[in-house]
Design a protein around this motif. Structure first.
Motif, PDB file in Angstrom:
ATOM      1  N   ASP A 220       0.840  -1.200   0.000  1.00  0.00           N
ATOM      2  CA  ASP A 220       0.000   0.000   0.000  1.00  0.00           C
ATOM      3  C   ASP A 220       0.880   1.257   0.000  1.00  0.00           C
ATOM      4  N   ILE A 221       1.986   1.220   0.722  1.00  0.00           N
ATOM      5  CA  ILE A 221       2.941   2.331   0.734  1.00  0.00           C
ATOM      6  C   ILE A 221       3.597   2.478  -0.642  1.00  0.00           C
ATOM      7  N   LEU A 222       3.907   1.356  -1.266  1.00  0.00           N
ATOM      8  CA  LEU A 222       4.508   1.394  -2.604  1.00  0.00           C
ATOM      9  C   LEU A 222       3.579   2.058  -3.605  1.00  0.00           C
ATOM     10  N   PHE A 223       2.308   1.719  -3.568  1.00  0.00           N
ATOM     11  CA  PHE A 223       1.344   2.332  -4.493  1.00  0.00           C
ATOM     12  C   PHE A 223       1.251   3.839  -4.262  1.00  0.00           C
ATOM     13  N   LYS A 252      -7.152  -0.942  -5.153  1.00  0.00           N
ATOM     14  CA  LYS A 252      -6.430   0.305  -4.899  1.00  0.00           C
ATOM     15  C   LYS A 252      -5.691   0.767  -6.141  1.00  0.00           C
ATOM     16  N   ALA A 253      -5.085  -0.184  -6.880  1.00  0.00           N
ATOM     17  CA  ALA A 253      -4.373   0.165  -8.114  1.00  0.00           C
ATOM     18  C   ALA A 253      -5.317   0.837  -9.110  1.00  0.00           C
ATOM     19  N   LYS A 254      -6.553   0.328  -9.197  1.00  0.00           N
ATOM     20  CA  LYS A 254      -7.534   0.926 -10.113  1.00  0.00           C
ATOM     21  C   LYS A 254      -7.953   2.310  -9.638  1.00  0.00           C
ATOM     22  N   GLU A 255      -8.177   2.448  -8.338  1.00  0.00           N
ATOM     23  CA  GLU A 255      -8.596   3.736  -7.795  1.00  0.00           C
ATOM     24  C   GLU A 255      -7.534   4.815  -8.017  1.00  0.00           C
ATOM     25  N   LEU A 256      -6.267   4.412  -7.982  1.00  0.00           N
ATOM     26  CA  LEU A 256      -5.168   5.369  -8.180  1.00  0.00           C
ATOM     27  C   LEU A 256      -4.797   5.521  -9.655  1.00  0.00           C
ATOM     28  N   HIS A 257      -5.540   4.807 -10.515  1.00  0.00           N
ATOM     29  CA  HIS A 257      -5.281   4.813 -11.960  1.00  0.00           C
ATOM     30  C   HIS A 257      -3.865   4.317 -12.284  1.00  0.00           C
TER      31      HIS A 257
END
Length: 386
Positions: A220-223, A252-257
């Motif tokens: 999560d920190i990496l993203f 989360k990856a999708k939410e952050l694009h």
């Protein structure tokens, strides 16, 4: 001189499991190369022979309800423990080991305890991380509270309690000072994991993470760090591994694009991992807690530049600005700056990777690890026979 016989016990052994199983395999191989007769007691799995013998190593697989190669549930660990307690005495009577090497305090530790209690055969416990109270405290605190009395009894009767890093040993001493603590680091097979030329890193730098998808690993920190890199054409992240947070991380990856720049590959075996090490440029360990992960040593031996957090186990191996970069844990901005500095200065990627490979080859080998265990195993077996 009589050939020494050693019994190694781990609920995971290749192709089952990850770092702990690979450590058992590598140590067994090197002990056998040093002239010992080695028996490995581990879990069975559909399609894998329950008994096999190659040279000085025989592998005995007993039922533990294992359903997946890559992971083992608490219930399956308990099944292996129960079956191990039922069968290990007879197996030990048959092979007559001089000493046992037990990987993980739980679920395997009580099997070593039982063999010693019933037959007087000494044992050493090899700690791997999650089996040490205080490690991954957010996720395992209740588990360690409930099982702490078992861990204490296992360590109390062990001849040595061996951690794979100084940081893990410190945690172990805090839990039980009176145990006979030692430190023997993890290792790597530098003939299998060797560097390839990274001098021509392509325009899109390939980042790699290998490990369980759990809170401890800090993905999560990496993203949160990757979202700070404005030009998404500069990087691509390969995530190898599985775990309970996979769906949450994909979301989360999708939410952050970031989903077009991140590929989740799932669990991969040892041979498949080799290809990932060779086809990527930078290895990332944004961990909140670590022992000494085998994947870090494998990536370094393979010539990848490495970015890790300032936690025990990683700090013992990564020398900042020499064979890798170190950042504060749970600090996405520092992690972003480290990643950004490498993807914009590709010549440094090659330099760090070359330094990492040379450092690991010189200082961390399974041969030296096994020799250290061999010394302890011979010592406890001779002491018992006095």
């Amino acid at each position: 001189m009589t050939k020494k016989k050693f019994l190694l016990i781990n609920y995971e052994y290749p192709p089952l499991g990850g770092g702990g199983g690979n450590a058992t395999y590598s140590i067994a191989k090197e002990l056998a190369n040093n002239g010992a007769s080695v028996t490995v007691l581990t879990s069975s799995y559909k399609g894998i022979a329950k008994y096999e013998k190659k040279g000085n190593i025989q592998v005995i697989r007993i039922w533990g309800g294992r359903r997946k190669l890559e992971k083992c549930s608490i219930f399956e660990m308990l099944l292996f423990l129960c079956n191990g307690l039922l069968k290990s005495k007879d197996i030990s009577k048959e092979i007559k080991p001089d000493a046992c090497l037990i990987f993980f305090s739980l679920p395997t530790g009580p099997i070593g305890w039982w063999i010693k209690k019933s037959l007087g055969i000494p044992y050493i416990v090899s700690l791997q991380g999650g089996d040490v109270p205080g490690f991954m405290n957010k996720e395992l605190h209740i588990y360690h509270l409930l099982t702490g009395f078992i861990t204490r009894n296992v360590w109390k009767k062990a001849e040595f309690v061996v951690a794979n890093s100084e940081g893990l040993a410190k945690l172990a001493r805090e839990f039980m000072q009176s145990a006979n603590h030692k430190v023997i680091p993890a290792g790597v097979d530098s003939q299998v994991f060797s560097p390839i030329d990274k001098s021509n890193v392509k325009s899109k730098v390939k980042l790699l993470f290998v490990g369980r998808l759990v809170y401890q690993k800090g993905l999560d920190i990496l993203f949160d760090a990757l979202i700070k890199i404005k030009d998404k054409n500069l990087w691509y992240l390969n995530i190898v591994g599985d775990g309970p947070l996979k769906k949450e991380l994909i979301k989360k990856a999708k939410e952050l694009h970031l989903d077009k720049n991140i590929h989740f590959h799932g669990w991969k075996n040892r041979e498949q991992l080799l290809r990932f090490y060779k086809n990527n440029d930078i290895f990332l360990l944004p961990s909140r807690d670590e022992g000494m992960p085998n994947v870090m040593l494998e990536a370094m031996a393979s010539g990848l530049a490495i970015i890790g957090t300032k936690v025990s186990g990683l700090e013992e191996v990564i020398i900042n600005d020499n064979n890798g970069l170190l950042v504060e844990k749970e600090n996405p901005h520092e992690l972003y700056e480290a990643i950004d500095s490498l993807i914009r200065n590709k010549n440094i990627v090659s330099e760090l990777g070359n330094n990492a490979s040379s450092f690991v080859k010189k200082n961390y080998s399974w041969r030296s690890v096994a020799q250290s265990y061999m010394y302890l195993l011979e010592h406890v077996s001779e002491k018992t026979n006095e």
